[in-house]
Each structure stands twice: as C-alpha cells, then as structure tokens.
Design a protein around this motif. Structure first.
Motif, short mmCIF file in Angstrom:
data_model
loop_
_atom_site.label_atom_id
_atom_site.label_comp_id
_atom_site.label_asym_id
_atom_site.label_seq_id
_atom_site.Cartn_x
_atom_site.Cartn_y
_atom_site.Cartn_z
N UNK A 53 0.83 -1.78 -0.32
CA UNK A 53 0.06 0.01 0.36
C UNK A 53 1.09 1.33 -0.12
N UNK A 54 2.30 1.24 0.64
CA UNK A 54 2.78 2.34 0.75
C UNK A 54 3.24 3.00 -0.35
N UNK A 55 3.77 1.32 -1.61
CA UNK A 55 4.06 1.49 -2.83
C UNK A 55 3.31 2.24 -3.66
N UNK A 56 1.93 1.85 -3.37
CA UNK A 56 0.69 2.29 -4.06
C UNK A 56 0.95 4.29 -4.06
N UNK A 57 0.74 4.41 -2.41
CA UNK A 57 0.50 5.63 -2.40
C UNK A 57 2.27 6.97 -2.44
N UNK A 58 3.20 6.26 -2.88
CA UNK A 58 4.70 7.26 -2.50
C UNK A 58 6.05 6.58 -2.80
N UNK A 59 5.30 5.06 -4.51
CA UNK A 59 6.88 4.96 -4.60
C UNK A 59 6.90 5.97 -6.26
N UNK A 60 8.24 6.35 -5.96
CA UNK A 60 8.25 7.96 -7.45
C UNK A 60 8.16 6.51 -8.25
N UNK A 61 7.81 5.67 -9.15
CA UNK A 61 7.94 5.71 -10.40
C UNK A 61 6.80 4.04 -10.65
N UNK A 62 5.36 4.29 -9.22
CA UNK A 62 4.63 3.69 -9.37
C UNK A 62 3.50 3.24 -10.46
N UNK A 63 3.06 4.22 -10.92
CA UNK A 63 2.40 4.27 -12.15
C UNK A 63 2.50 3.25 -13.20
N UNK A 64 4.39 2.81 -13.21
CA UNK A 64 5.03 1.19 -14.16
C UNK A 64 4.55 0.30 -13.95
N UNK A 65 4.01 0.41 -12.34
CA UNK A 65 4.09 -0.87 -11.19
C UNK A 65 2.85 -1.42 -10.47
N UNK A 66 1.53 -0.38 -11.05
CA UNK A 66 0.61 -0.76 -10.76
C UNK A 66 -0.24 -2.21 -10.87
N UNK A 67 0.13 -2.60 -12.48
CA UNK A 67 -0.76 -3.70 -12.55
C UNK A 67 -0.10 -4.77 -12.17
N UNK A 68 1.35 -4.79 -11.12
CA UNK A 68 2.30 -5.99 -10.15
C UNK A 68 1.21 -5.41 -8.97
N UNK A 69 1.32 -4.50 -8.36
CA UNK A 69 1.63 -4.34 -7.56
C UNK A 69 -0.30 -4.11 -7.19
N UNK A 70 -1.37 -3.22 -7.85
CA UNK A 70 -2.72 -4.17 -7.25
C UNK A 70 -2.92 -4.91 -7.10
N UNK A 71 -2.42 -6.31 -7.44
CA UNK A 71 -3.50 -7.39 -7.44
C UNK A 71 -3.00 -8.12 -5.82
N UNK A 72 -2.10 -7.39 -5.23
CA UNK A 72 -1.29 -7.70 -3.90
C UNK A 72 -1.98 -7.41 -2.82
N UNK A 73 -3.02 -5.94 -3.22
CA UNK A 73 -3.42 -5.58 -2.48
C UNK A 73 -4.55 -5.42 -2.38
N UNK A 74 -5.15 -5.98 -2.86
CA UNK A 74 -6.57 -6.33 -3.21
C UNK A 74 -6.69 -7.82 -2.72
N UNK A 75 -6.08 -8.98 -2.72
CA UNK A 75 -5.75 -9.95 -1.99
C UNK A 75 -5.93 -9.69 -0.95
N UNK A 76 -5.37 -8.68 -0.13
CA UNK A 76 -6.07 -8.97 1.08
C UNK A 76 -7.33 -8.03 1.65
N UNK A 77 -7.82 -7.69 1.21
CA UNK A 77 -9.15 -7.42 1.24
C UNK A 77 -10.21 -8.85 1.44
N UNK A 78 -9.48 -9.84 0.49
CA UNK A 78 -10.56 -11.10 1.45
C UNK A 78 -9.85 -11.96 2.94
N UNK A 79 -8.59 -11.26 3.33
CA UNK A 79 -8.18 -11.74 4.38
C UNK A 79 -8.90 -12.69 5.74
N UNK A 80 -8.11 -13.25 6.06
CA UNK A 80 -9.12 -14.42 7.01
C UNK A 80 -9.12 -13.37 8.50
N UNK A 81 -8.23 -12.46 8.99
CA UNK A 81 -8.60 -11.48 10.19
C UNK A 81 -8.85 -10.24 9.03
N UNK A 82 -9.74 -9.00 9.78
CA UNK A 82 -10.65 -8.46 9.77
C UNK A 82 -9.51 -6.80 9.99
#
Length: 840
Positions: free
Chosen positions: A248-277
């Motif tokens: 989440x920090x990379x997606x917010x603050x990484x200087x070249x984050x636009x180039x890595x959106x397609x690689x980072x977004x799946x990782x963060x969205x995967x946590x939306x279904x974590x078993x811990x609230x």
C-alpha cells in the motif's frame, strides 16, 4: 571550548592515561579493569558534553582497538562504551572516519570476525544509533554501511537480523539521495531473510524491503514482488499485515508507481479477503487512499466521469460498498495485464494459491463492472477450468465471479459464449462435465429477470437439449443442471411459463437418473415451484399441460431404446408423477408401450416396463383407468402387449420377462380395470399361455401363473365352457406336487375356485371321469404329511361335495382304508352326510 572545559578535559585525560596504557597489557584482567576504570572516570563523573566530546576523540582509537581483544568481556565493554559516547557527545559524526571502517572490518569482512552473537547485536545496535544521531552525515560512508548490512541481514542470530533490518530502514530514510545508488545490493539478503522461521524476523525483513525499494530504484520491484506475494500466504497475520502495509505504501509513494500498478494492485486487493478483519480493514483503507490519490492526480482525464457519475449497475450485489471512481478506473486500466496472471495462478499446483487467485478474481470483477465484457472469453475459459477444482474455496470464488458476470454483462453477450460450451462439455473438460453448467447456473443467478426475459427460449432449448440434460448421470452434473433451472425460476418467475415444457423435460430427466434422496427432493421442490410461477395448484395440472409434448418427445427416440436408455426412466417418471392425468392420454401412450414391448426389443427394457405397468395396474383407477377408458384399449393391450411376452423362449432373461408379464396380467385381473366381458373375449388365447407358465422353472412364475388362473376363475369361471374348465384342473393338480409350499397352497385355492365355477351347465354325468380323477388326486393329497396341506385339501373337497356328493363319498370311502390316518376322510364323509341331510 571554554578554558574551564579545556582544563577539565586535560585533567580527565591525564587521569585516564594510565588506564589507557593498561589496555595494551597481556593480562586480560588488567585490560578489563582498565575499561571499567575508564567508564568510572567518564560516564559516572557526570562530565559535560563538551568534555565528553574531547575525551571521546582521544579514547576512540584505543576503544576501537579493543574490539579486536580476544576476551569477550573486554570487547563487550568497549562496544558499550562507544555506544554510550555516541549517544551523549554533541558531535558524534566526528567519530565516523574511524568508527565506520572498524565496524565494517569487524562485521563485514571476508570472514566473520566477531564470534559472539550478543556482541554482534550490540555492534549493530551501535550502528543503528549512529544512523539516528548522525543522520545525513553518514552519506560518505554509504559503502561501509551497505557492506555491513549485507552481512548482518543474513546473520545466523535472529536478533541481529531484526536489528539490521531496522537499521536499513533508518539509513534509507536518512540518506535518500545517496541510498538508491547501492540499494539493490540489499535485495538478495533481504529475500533470503524473508523466509526465516521466526515471524518477527520476516516482519522486519518485509519492512526493510519496503524502505529499500521505496528509496531505491524501481528495478528492485520486480526482484521482490514474487517473494512478497508468497508472504500473503504466511500463517502469521503480522507478516501478512506487513506485506499489505508495504505494498500500500508503494502504491501511494513509490516514485515510479504508475509503471508497477498492474503488479502491485493484485497484491493489495488480495488482502481484502484476508481471514483477519484488521488486515481487511487496513487493505480497504489503503485502497481508498490510493484510488483517491490517483483520482486527484488524473482529475483532468476523469473530468466527465467526475461531473456525471455513473449509477451502480441494477444488479449490483446487495450489501457491498461500491469502490470509488479512482479505484474502479485503476482496475479497469490494468485489467488486461492482471487477468492473464490471475488465470495462470488459478491453475497453480498449490491449493492456497488457487484459492487466493479465485478470491482476487471476484474483487477485480467487482471493480471492473461492465468493462469485464471485453475480457469475457478469457474469464469464462478460466472459470471452466477452475470450477473443476477439488478445492471448495476455489469453486466458491469462481461462482462469486460468475455471479458478477451475470450482474454486469449483457445476457446476449455471455449466452453467446457460454451456451455452446454447455452443449459441448467434453470440449472443455472431460474430467468435469459439470463445470460449464456450474458457471451457467451462477451467471444466471447473478443476472436479472428483465435482462434474461428475451433469451429464455434460447436458454430453455439449450438446457433441454439431449447433449445437455442427458449428457451425464454424475450427481454433480445433475446438481448443476438443477441449479440452472432453479436460477431461472428464481429470477424470471412467471416469465418461465414460455419455457415450462423445456424446464419440465430437464426436471424429469434429473429425477429419472438421480440416485440421491436429497437431490430427488430438490427436484420435486423445483417442479412445485414451476407450478407456482404458472399459478398451477397441483403437479398433475403441469403434466396435463405438457403431456402431449412429453410423450411425443419420448416417442422420437423410441427406436433406439435399450435397457440403458435414459428415455425409459423418463417415461417412468412422467407416468408415475402425472398420476390420474396419464389416463387422459392413453391413445398417445399405448403406441409407445406397444412399440417398446415387442418381443424383438431389448429384453431388459421390456422387463422394466412390465414392472412399471404392474404398479400402474394395481392402482388402475388412479392411473391408467382414471377416466374409465382403459377397457377401450384392451384389444391392443392384451393380445399385442402382454400375450406375445408370455410365449416361451429359452434363457433366464426370457423367463424373467414371462414372470414380469404374468405379474402385469395378475395386476390387470386384480386391479379392477378389466371387466368379465372383456376377459371372455380374449380368454381363448390367454388361458393356454397361462397354463403353459405353470410348468416354468421359476418358482415365482409358477406362483404368478397360479394366482392369475385363480383371478381368471374368479372373474369369468362360471362363464367358461366345460371343455375349457376341464383343461385347467389337470395343470393345477400337477402344482400340488410343487417344491414350493406357496405354489401348492395357491394351486389348492385355485382348484377350490375351479370347483365353485361348476354350475348347472356342467354335466356331472358326462364329465364324471374328470371329477373322479380330480377327487382321487385330492384325496391322495389329503394324506399329505403336512397338516396344513391336509386342512387345505379338506376345505377344497368340502367345496367339491356340492358338485357330486355321491361320487365324492364313494371315493372317500375307498381311500379311507388306504390312508395313514382316516380322520380327514371321516370329517369329509361327515360333512357330505350333513350337507345331503340339509338339502333334503
């Protein structure tokens, strides 16, 4: 420095001179006491910071030399003293030219010079302190720091690993303008530490990785991404939370984050279904911030969508918060790059990876909404394969995704791609034919009745197609076929009357092949629902509405019917479920039965159909004869359906068919659907075949034949010609010697009925030889060892005494002396005398 401070420093140094010299002594105790004395003269004397600075400058080299002392306690004292000086002096950076090279040599040499774990930890802590107090002034010592961290991050001691990771985070933040030049050198040791058995070490390594990438070069993202993705499956919630924060920090603050959106977004969205609230809430909060930030950064590009926001789709899942515009746009613009990777991961050999990917897919589709249409081909092919998975979590995620496709994609589009695969399941997966049907059922559940209404005919025709509804008898396949029907009934309700016939055909097929009671109950409930949506009160009304079409549907495949054909089972369901309604359609039913019961047809199939007919005929008034018209079809039923199957043929199967046909005949005779006049018309052909069956090898056949003769005599015995009657009793007499007691008892009962059928038209004088033979044989069996047989024969002879008492009396007197016990003969003679007297 003031003069007083100068004198104070000089005095302290003079006092320390002897102790400093002792640091070079060979005796370790002397060196240790010297270090203790130095501490007393410095830190315990509450010297001013200025004096400490001068003292530290003079003591630094001797103290650093002590780091090579062979005695661990001396090295420990030296490290602790250096740490205290760094913490308390006003200008600690002045020590860096000597401090950093020495620590680098000690911690990052070609060989591990410091054997003590605790001392290595103390040295790394001192290094962390130097970062804290010196900050950006450490920039010239970047090489030394990086060499140290490369070694200490992979140190065998877990505490050293954790402290090194914390030090790396602090150092990266202190010298961001220089750190990026060598940041990649820490990636490999961090990735090695990322798999450490202690979860706190893994957490520290994840945080360090976040800082190294954040303040390093964008190239490192690709090197660490797969390792971080694996940590999303970590058993420790703290580790998964760490990954979520870092990504989440990379997606917010990484200087070249636009180039890595397609690689980072799946990782963060995967946590939306974590078993811990807590992790789910953290991921959701970060994702909202990311979407809002991207929305602000691209405000001009999104101006129209911001000014005229689109309403949620009509079928948007209830109770689910719609993501913001920025979040949706981020997913939409990267979906083409993300989906292929998700599709591949759903086929991974690890179940946990497949489950996580299936959950992620549903989250992506929730964001993509109708934009998923352009990816539908890939989505459906992925779902077909994944729905054949053995893991329940994978299937659940796939079904959620399929429901979202139904909610967001036009039925015209998804049916065009989906129905051909449903009709040709083998093209998708021969291991799980139910997969396309499972996807179809979920898609239909997600769609709306209004959207499906124009396409109902097409859906109904596909489900009722033989390639679909008759494709497999696997419980899972049938369950999904039923689920598709249930989805249509639930969403379309009254609109389903246009495809009522097709849905009934599907339900009949499922019921005809389903072996599980629970599935049978669900089918029955679906049939009742089909009635309800059409305002029909009873199931019989539904069958009445479609019986013509159903019988025609079954007749189309009649030439190819065998015992393995599903059509025979379908016929059984239709006839039994329709109840009295089937009696209204006998003209359509009888040609079908006639064609299927020809002796040339499959024997096993004929056997099953006869069993079905027996059930119906036993309750004829509520089935075949519900309208009182069954008798009109007897000229076809008896001579063309039943009697040809009573003809003897060799083999056990043929014998079983004759038994079934006899059972059917008995049911007809006892069920009340046959009148005496109708039976008399066919008796001449029927009786010889039944008599022939008395000699069957099968005990059950002989029993059925005896019972059939008894029923026939009850119905029309008094109307039979004497010659016909005289052909019956000899065959029944043979059965008195049968090996089966039940057959003997039934034959005796039939003989009693035969005697009761002899009326005035039966000339006892003319047919005296027949009666004489019959009485002699019965008297012979009245001497049977079994008392039950003796009692039964006595009752038959008592009935016979009314026919020709004088003849029977004479035969009884003659047999009396030949029997082992004359008691039964005496009883019979007494009965005859009493009957004669009463009649006189």
């Amino acid at each position: 420095m003031e003069a007083g401070d100068e004198r104070g420093a000089a005095e302290v140094l003079r006092a320390l001179a002897r102790h400093v010299n002792c640091l070079s002594e060979d005796n370790k105790a002397t060196r240790r006491r010297a270090l203790e004395a130095i501490r007393k003269e410095t830190f315990e004397q509450r010297l001013s910071s200025a004096v400490l600075q001068d003292v530290f400058a003079s003591l630094l080299k001797p103290l650093l030399k002590c780091l090579l002392d062979p005695t661990e306690r001396c090295r420990e004292a030296a490290v602790n003293m250096i740490t205290d000086f760094l913490r308390n002096v006003p200008r600690p950076e002045e020590a860096l030219p000597y401090f950093m090279p020495t620590f680098s040599q000690r911690l990052a040499g070609s060989e591990l010079l410091e054997p003590s774990e605790e001392l290595r930890l103390a040295m790394v802590q001192a290094l962390s302190l130097s970062v804290e107090v010196c900050g950006a002034r450490l920039a010239p010592y970047l090489d030394h720091m990086m060499r140290i961290l490369q070694r200490t991050i992979v140190d065998p001691f877990p505490e050293v690993k954790k402290e090194s990771c914390r030090c790396a985070v602090s150092f990266a933040k202190c010298v961001p303008d220089h750190f990026h030049m060598q940041s990649e050198s820490l990636v490999k040791p961090l990735m090695q530490t990322l798999c450490h058995q202690h979860f706190r070490v893994r957490v520290a390594a994840i945080e360090a990785t976040g800082a190294v990438v954040q303040y390093g070069t964008g190239k490192s993202v690709d090197d660490v991404l797969s390792h971080l993705a694996q940590r999303l499956f970590d058993d420790s919630p703290q580790v998964r939370k760490g990954v979520t924060q870092v990504v989440g920090g990379w997606l917010l603050h990484l200087r070249d984050r636009y180039s890595y959106f397609h690689k980072l977004i799946p990782l963060l969205l995967s946590s939306l279904n974590d078993q811990i609230s807590e992790i789910r809430l953290l991921a959701a909060d970060l994702w909202k911030q990311i979407g809002a930030q991207w929305e602000n950064e691209n405000e001009e590009d999104l101006k129209d969508k911001l000014d005229f926001p689109a309403l949620p789709p009509a079928q948007y899942p209830a109770g689910v918060e719609r993501p913001g515009l920025g979040c949706r746009e981020l997913v939409i613009r990267n979906l083409s790059k993300v989906l292929p990777a998700v599709s591949r991961d759903m086929m991974d050999w690890l179940a946990s990876t497949r489950v996580k990917s299936a959950q992620l897919l549903s989250v992506l589709l929730l964001h993509a909404e109708d934009h998923s249409t352009q990816h539908l081909q890939l989505l459906l092919s992925t779902l077909y394969r994944a729905c054949a998975d053995s893991e329940a979590g994978v299937i659940h995620g796939c079904l959620e995704s399929a429901k979202l496709i139904g909610a967001f994609v036009s039925p015209e589009v998804f049916l065009k791609l989906l129905l051909p695969h449903v009709e040709d399941s083998f093209a998708i997966s021969s291991s799980c034919l139910a997969a396309p049907l499972r996807v179809l059922a979920a898609v239909l559940r997600g769609s709306s009745g209004d959207a499906l209404r124009p396409h109902l005919q097409r859906i109904g025709d596909s489900l009722a197609h033989p390639n679909v509804c008759e494709e497999s008898q696997q419980p899972l396949y049938l369950q999904q076929l039923l689920a598709s029907v249930q989805a249509l009934l639930s969403n379309c309700k009254g609109d389903c009357r246009t495809i009522s016939l097709q849905l009934l055909q599907v339900l009949v097929t499922i019921q005809s092949t389903a072996a599980e009671p629970k599935l049978q109950e669900e089918v029955q409930e679906a049939v009742r629902t089909l009635c309800t949506v059409q305002s029909l009160t009873r199931m019989e009304e539904l069958y009445r509405q479609h019986m013509d079409e159903l019988l025609s549907w079954l007749s189309n495949s009649l030439p190819s019917w065998t015992s393995y054909s599903i059509q025979r089972l379908q016929l059984e369901v239709v006839i039994l479920q329709s109840g009295p309604v089937i009696g209204e359609f006998l003209p359509q039913l009888f040609p079908l039965l006639q064609a299927s019961l020809q002796p040339s047809r499959d024997p096993e199939m004929r056997l099953q159909i006869f069993i079905l007919l027996s059930k119906l005929l036993l309750n004829a008034s509520n089935t075949l004869d519900s309208q009182g018209t069954f008798s009109e079809h007897l000229p076809v039923f008896l001579p063309e359906l039943l009697m040809p199957n009573l003809v003897w043929h060799a083999g056990r199967t043929a014998s079983a068919i004759r038994t079934a046909a006899l059972s059917c005949l008995l049911a007809l005779l006892q069920g009340g659907a046959l009148t005496g006049e109708q039976l008399i018309a066919v008796e001449e052909k029927l009786t010889p075949q039944v008599l022939a069956c008395l000699d069957e090898d099968s005990q059950l056949s002989r029993l059925m034949a005896c019972r059939s003769l008894a029923a026939l005599l009850s119905l029309i015995g008094k109307h039979l010609h004497a010659d016909t009657l005289n052909k019956i009793y000899p065959e029944l007499l043979k059965r008195l010697d049968d090996s089966s007691e039940e057959v003997r008892a039934t034959a005796l009962k039939a003989l009693g009925l035969w005697l009761s059928c002899l009326g005035k038209d039966y000339d006892t004088q003319v047919y005296r030889p027949h009666l004489e033979f019959l009485f002699q044989q019965l008297l012979l069996h009245m001497d049977d060892p079994d008392s039950h047989v003796q009692d039964a024969v006595l009752e038959v002879l008592k009935a016979g005494s009314r026919v020709y008492p004088a003849l029977l009396s004479r035969e009884a007197e003659a047999a009396k002396d030949k029997q082992r016990s004359p008691v039964y003969c005496d009883r019979l003679l007494e009965h005859i005398r009493s009957s004669v007297q009463d009649s006189a």
